[in-house]
Design a protein around this motif. Structure first.
Motif, PDB file in Angstrom:
ATOM      1  N   ARG A 193     -12.054  -1.932  -0.425  1.00 25.68           N
ATOM      2  CA  ARG A 193     -11.925  -2.724  -1.462  1.00 25.68           C
ATOM      3  C   ARG A 193     -10.689  -3.669  -1.305  1.00 25.68           C
ATOM      4  O   ARG A 193     -10.717  -5.018  -1.611  1.00 25.68           O
ATOM      5  CB  ARG A 193     -11.632  -2.078  -3.001  1.00 25.68           C
ATOM      6  N   ALA A 194      -9.518  -2.900  -0.903  1.00 24.50           N
ATOM      7  CA  ALA A 194      -8.414  -4.044  -0.519  1.00 24.50           C
ATOM      8  C   ALA A 194      -8.668  -5.174   0.421  1.00 24.50           C
ATOM      9  O   ALA A 194      -8.163  -6.143   0.557  1.00 24.50           O
ATOM     10  CB  ALA A 194      -7.111  -2.941   0.033  1.00 24.50           C
ATOM     11  N   GLU A 237      -3.520  -0.425   9.081  1.00 19.45           N
ATOM     12  CA  GLU A 237      -2.364   0.216   8.660  1.00 19.45           C
ATOM     13  C   GLU A 237      -2.594   0.710   6.934  1.00 19.45           C
ATOM     14  O   GLU A 237      -1.980   1.545   6.745  1.00 19.45           O
ATOM     15  CB  GLU A 237      -1.177  -0.969   8.366  1.00 19.45           C
ATOM     16  N   LEU A 238      -3.257  -0.087   6.513  1.00 15.30           N
ATOM     17  CA  LEU A 238      -3.486   0.560   5.194  1.00 15.30           C
ATOM     18  C   LEU A 238      -4.122   1.983   5.094  1.00 15.30           C
ATOM     19  O   LEU A 238      -4.206   2.730   4.281  1.00 15.30           O
ATOM     20  CB  LEU A 238      -4.215  -0.627   4.182  1.00 15.30           C
ATOM     21  N   HIS A 297       1.924   9.136   5.717  1.00 12.08           N
ATOM     22  CA  HIS A 297       3.009   9.189   4.614  1.00 12.08           C
ATOM     23  C   HIS A 297       3.083  10.689   3.982  1.00 12.08           C
ATOM     24  O   HIS A 297       3.903  11.453   3.941  1.00 12.08           O
ATOM     25  CB  HIS A 297       3.031   8.328   3.392  1.00 12.08           C
ATOM     26  N   ARG A 342     -11.077   2.530  -1.383  1.00 19.02           N
ATOM     27  CA  ARG A 342      -9.762   1.834  -1.920  1.00 19.02           C
ATOM     28  C   ARG A 342      -9.532   0.905  -0.576  1.00 19.02           C
ATOM     29  O   ARG A 342      -9.207  -0.341  -0.775  1.00 19.02           O
ATOM     30  CB  ARG A 342      -8.589   2.719  -2.165  1.00 19.02           C
ATOM     31  N   GLU A 390       1.135   5.886  -3.190  1.00 17.65           N
ATOM     32  CA  GLU A 390       0.828   6.238  -1.948  1.00 17.65           C
ATOM     33  C   GLU A 390       0.346   4.987  -1.008  1.00 17.65           C
ATOM     34  O   GLU A 390       0.984   4.771   0.272  1.00 17.65           O
ATOM     35  CB  GLU A 390      -0.053   7.324  -1.509  1.00 17.65           C
ATOM     36  N   LEU A 391      -0.489   4.282  -1.328  1.00 14.08           N
ATOM     37  CA  LEU A 391      -1.187   3.171  -0.649  1.00 14.08           C
ATOM     38  C   LEU A 391      -0.154   2.025  -0.643  1.00 14.08           C
ATOM     39  O   LEU A 391      -0.001   1.327   0.489  1.00 14.08           O
ATOM     40  CB  LEU A 391      -2.213   2.673  -1.497  1.00 14.08           C
ATOM     41  N   ARG A 393      -3.215  -6.757  -1.718  1.00 12.48           N
ATOM     42  CA  ARG A 393      -4.528  -5.777  -1.027  1.00 12.48           C
ATOM     43  C   ARG A 393      -4.355  -4.526  -2.005  1.00 12.48           C
ATOM     44  O   ARG A 393      -5.201  -3.944  -2.328  1.00 12.48           O
ATOM     45  CB  ARG A 393      -4.245  -5.156   0.181  1.00 12.48           C
ATOM     46  N   VAL A 394      -3.306  -3.771  -2.197  1.00 10.72           N
ATOM     47  CA  VAL A 394      -2.979  -2.749  -2.960  1.00 10.72           C
ATOM     48  C   VAL A 394      -3.672  -2.890  -4.334  1.00 10.72           C
ATOM     49  O   VAL A 394      -4.262  -1.853  -4.664  1.00 10.72           O
ATOM     50  CB  VAL A 394      -1.433  -2.199  -2.835  1.00 10.72           C
ATOM     51  N   GLY A 410     -13.080  -0.930  -9.997  1.00  7.47           N
ATOM     52  CA  GLY A 410     -13.883  -0.271  -9.201  1.00  7.47           C
ATOM     53  C   GLY A 410     -13.070   1.229  -8.826  1.00  7.47           C
ATOM     54  O   GLY A 410     -13.606   2.431  -8.798  1.00  7.47           O
ATOM     55  N   GLY A 411     -11.985   1.465  -8.554  1.00 10.10           N
ATOM     56  CA  GLY A 411     -11.114   2.606  -8.148  1.00 10.10           C
ATOM     57  C   GLY A 411     -11.129   3.669  -9.263  1.00 10.10           C
ATOM     58  O   GLY A 411     -10.635   4.772  -8.894  1.00 10.10           O
ATOM     59  N   GLY A 425      -1.611   4.511   6.974  1.00 13.93           N
ATOM     60  CA  GLY A 425      -0.214   4.667   6.399  1.00 13.93           C
ATOM     61  C   GLY A 425      -0.228   5.799   5.333  1.00 13.93           C
ATOM     62  O   GLY A 425       0.764   6.706   5.558  1.00 13.93           O
ATOM     63  N   PRO A 426      -0.840   5.626   4.440  1.00 14.26           N
ATOM     64  CA  PRO A 426      -1.143   6.898   3.439  1.00 14.26           C
ATOM     65  C   PRO A 426      -1.196   8.198   3.910  1.00 14.26           C
ATOM     66  O   PRO A 426      -0.582   9.169   3.675  1.00 14.26           O
ATOM     67  CB  PRO A 426      -1.999   6.433   2.408  1.00 14.26           C
ATOM     68  N   ARG A 464       2.308  16.006  -0.550  1.00 16.31           N
ATOM     69  CA  ARG A 464       1.289  16.955  -1.449  1.00 16.31           C
ATOM     70  C   ARG A 464       0.052  17.089  -0.401  1.00 16.31           C
ATOM     71  O   ARG A 464      -0.032  16.205   0.568  1.00 16.31           O
ATOM     72  CB  ARG A 464       0.519  16.194  -2.575  1.00 16.31           C
ATOM     73  N   ARG A 511      -5.920  -4.922  -5.459  1.00 17.51           N
ATOM     74  CA  ARG A 511      -7.499  -4.936  -5.322  1.00 17.51           C
ATOM     75  C   ARG A 511      -7.788  -3.466  -5.018  1.00 17.51           C
ATOM     76  O   ARG A 511      -8.889  -3.140  -5.712  1.00 17.51           O
ATOM     77  CB  ARG A 511      -7.637  -5.853  -4.000  1.00 17.51           C
ATOM     78  N   ALA A 512      -7.168  -2.727  -4.385  1.00 15.14           N
ATOM     79  CA  ALA A 512      -7.738  -1.408  -3.757  1.00 15.14           C
ATOM     80  C   ALA A 512      -7.633  -0.419  -5.257  1.00 15.14           C
ATOM     81  O   ALA A 512      -8.730   0.188  -5.267  1.00 15.14           O
ATOM     82  CB  ALA A 512      -6.646  -0.790  -2.929  1.00 15.14           C
ATOM     83  N   GLU A 556      -1.180   7.546  -8.474  1.00  7.76           N
ATOM     84  CA  GLU A 556      -0.559   8.411  -7.622  1.00  7.76           C
ATOM     85  C   GLU A 556      -0.989   8.124  -6.120  1.00  7.76           C
ATOM     86  O   GLU A 556      -0.325   7.718  -5.218  1.00  7.76           O
ATOM     87  CB  GLU A 556      -0.641   9.943  -7.530  1.00  7.76           C
ATOM     88  N   ASP A 557      -2.445   7.943  -6.218  1.00  4.63           N
ATOM     89  CA  ASP A 557      -2.944   7.208  -4.750  1.00  4.63           C
ATOM     90  C   ASP A 557      -2.354   5.846  -4.493  1.00  4.63           C
ATOM     91  O   ASP A 557      -2.114   5.553  -3.635  1.00  4.63           O
ATOM     92  CB  ASP A 557      -4.344   7.163  -4.914  1.00  4.63           C
ATOM     93  N   LEU A 575       3.457   2.684  -0.394  1.00  2.42           N
ATOM     94  CA  LEU A 575       4.522   3.094   0.357  1.00  2.42           C
ATOM     95  C   LEU A 575       4.065   3.217   1.757  1.00  2.42           C
ATOM     96  O   LEU A 575       4.722   3.085   2.730  1.00  2.42           O
ATOM     97  CB  LEU A 575       5.150   3.922  -0.206  1.00  2.42           C
ATOM     98  N   GLY A 576       2.948   3.836   2.040  1.00  4.71           N
ATOM     99  CA  GLY A 576       2.474   4.633   3.093  1.00  4.71           C
ATOM    100  C   GLY A 576       2.632   3.667   4.176  1.00  4.71           C
ATOM    101  O   GLY A 576       3.118   3.719   5.349  1.00  4.71           O
ATOM    102  N   PRO A 577       1.983   2.208   4.106  1.00  8.79           N
ATOM    103  CA  PRO A 577       2.025   1.422   5.352  1.00  8.79           C
ATOM    104  C   PRO A 577       3.278   1.087   5.482  1.00  8.79           C
ATOM    105  O   PRO A 577       3.822   0.721   6.715  1.00  8.79           O
ATOM    106  CB  PRO A 577       1.079   0.097   4.812  1.00  8.79           C
TER     107      PRO A 577
END
Lengths: 183, 183, 183, 183
Positions: free
Chosen positions: A177-178, A146-147, A154, A174, B146-147, B174-175, B182-183, A150-151, A161, B177-178, B142-143, B149-151
DNA sequence: TGTTAAGCGAGACGGTACGTCAAGTCTTTAC
DNA sequence: GTAAAGACTTGACGTACCGTCTCGCTTAACA
């Protein structure tokens, strides 16, 4: 139940009409006329143009696309990136774009369509990705899938964008990592 | 351009009709009748029921709800979880659910609606979340938004599975951590 | 109410269709198509093909035939015989026959048609005959008119037996005897 | 030809349907369903709902009601008045009214129906009345019967005006005068 | 202040599609 | 091997809205 030959003619009709005039132009009346079928015959089996189209699409592509092909080269990161880039490419194709948007729109209104799409398209897709993650020993594969998706949806559905060239690799990084050990 | 009193009556009409019969029941004819307006008056200003409704909604709630309130207690994890739980609660409300689904569906078809929604609803929401992340020194806000809200949208829009009680906190974890170092 | 030009086109359409294919072939759809009108335009004014046709016929022949011409030469017996022979001749014409039968049939089903026919065709006819009888000092002119017309319609509508050459004079003689002094 | 048991089931079906929903509601489809028969089976024997119904009615009531009972007490005037009052009463019954109107309407369109009705309903009725008149030494009994029934049907079928309490006796008086010696 | 154009309500209009019904023909199934 | 069951094509039904188009009637702004 509808006769096989009738189903075939209707499927052909709806696909050709959708190709010509887009989803918005589909009407039960038009499909019936193109198929050389009575409207009642359509209504006996399907409840809306969307249902006809979905049925045609699923029948057409059942085995081929039904098996959502998630690459499995052993390199999880590369595989997911390939997958994401493939999806983005598919969504960039105007035909696919229009079709999926139409199905998504319809799905908001008609729960039956929603159930069918979930059963035969989204469910398998999510499960396939989750399986791939599970094979890589990810702890919560469903949430990971889903992760990942989902984006993408979305951004595409809501047209927030455009996708950029390097976004997929960053996104996959990402996601990995999550769902990594700490989770 | 429409007179102010006409606009007001039309807005009231579309909102009351939408509340009574849902978005699907909106027609230009019905709105005109309820508003005590001529159809031409509507067409002079709006191109579809969706445009009327959107205009009414935005006029009604622009400043109030336009400012998407992202909590900022200093505790990023808690704030995001509050946000996600709030969204889920809102989506669970049948009225909101129907309305947002309708707008999402319409948005697939009509790019003008899409642009307006992006401008005045989604854009501010994403930006507000990104700002909150930026304030917490997240690298790619931004990413990250999205990460986050997307799911949620994916699961809700496509009705893949219900939200569970403990999912939001795991999701936020999870988000975070993402988008961490590292990100 | 319908615009005059629309009415005219519809009247022309229904008359030409009735002439071509008979009353049984009339449909609202067909009339609308021939008239270049929308179906709703027809339904706004008329409730059935029979109503359209009747309206067309009445408009067409209103002044001319609306004034049911009962001869008045001073010789009552001769005048009534002329009248009866005229009616029989008219009923013998295939076009009139079909049309009147169709109207009579419809009239059994649709009370509104019945009222209109009574108002604009049968009523005036009966009244004109009653007036002629009254002018001849007949005591119960309405009953006399009915006594004159009833058997004609009975024989024609129910097709019990053909009209013979000498029946009208005998019939008129009987009717006059019936309404004479004693009546 | 249909099997006897099929005929019986069809007759029962059409009668029950006609009783429930009136003649207008009869359809071949409905009759077939109610009778537990295929549509083809119906079409093999009858050409329309009216034909089925008429067949059922005639089979049911042939001998009993076929013999139109004209009273014969010796008093012609009283007997005819009884007859007329009886007819009027029958026509006032909504069920009879609907049924006879339907048959009359159908009869305008379908000559075969007309012939059958004449043969088995109207003919016997007229003949019975003519016989009664003949027995009273009336010179032209057929014309007398027509003179008696014609105005009744005219007034009822065309709905020109309601029957009043004292009309039958006046009518009979006129008819008797019409066919008296002078004729 | 009185005129005049616009905005407006009302709704007729030609259309398209709706979803239903029944017609009459045909195929399939089962007794 | 006949007939039930019922799927099929056809076509009309009556309704709902579409978007366009007159009609007067307000009503506000300009003369």
């Amino acid at each position: 139940m509808a006769r096989a030959s009738t189903r075939a003619r209707v499927h052909a009709a709806v696909l050709s009409l959708a190709a010509e005039s887009g989803f918005g132009g589909l009407t039960m009346e038009g499909i019936a006329a193109r198929a050389g079928a009575g409207k009642q015959t359509l209504y006996r089996t399907w409840s809306s143009p969307a249902a006809v189209l979905l049925d045609a699409l699923l029948e057409q592509s059942l085995d081929a696309a039904g098996e959502v092909a998630v690459p499995d080269t052993g390199d999880l990161r590369a595989d997911l990136e390939t997958l994401v880039r493939g999806m983005i490419a598919e969504l960039a194709d105007p035909a696919t774009d229009r079709l999926l948007r139409a199905v998504t729109a319809e799905l908001q209104t008609d729960p039956a369509i929603g159930a069918e799409v979930l059963d035969r398209l989204l469910g398998p897709q999510l499960r396939a990705i989750a399986d791939r993650l599970a094979r890589a020993a990810v702890a919560c594969p469903e949430d990971g899938a889903e992760l990942l998706l989902g984006p993408v949806f979305h951004r595409w559905l809501l047209r927030t964008r455009p996708f950029t060239e390097d976004w997929p690799s960053a996104h996959v990084a990402r996601v990995l990592r999550a769902v990594s050990s700490g989770g």
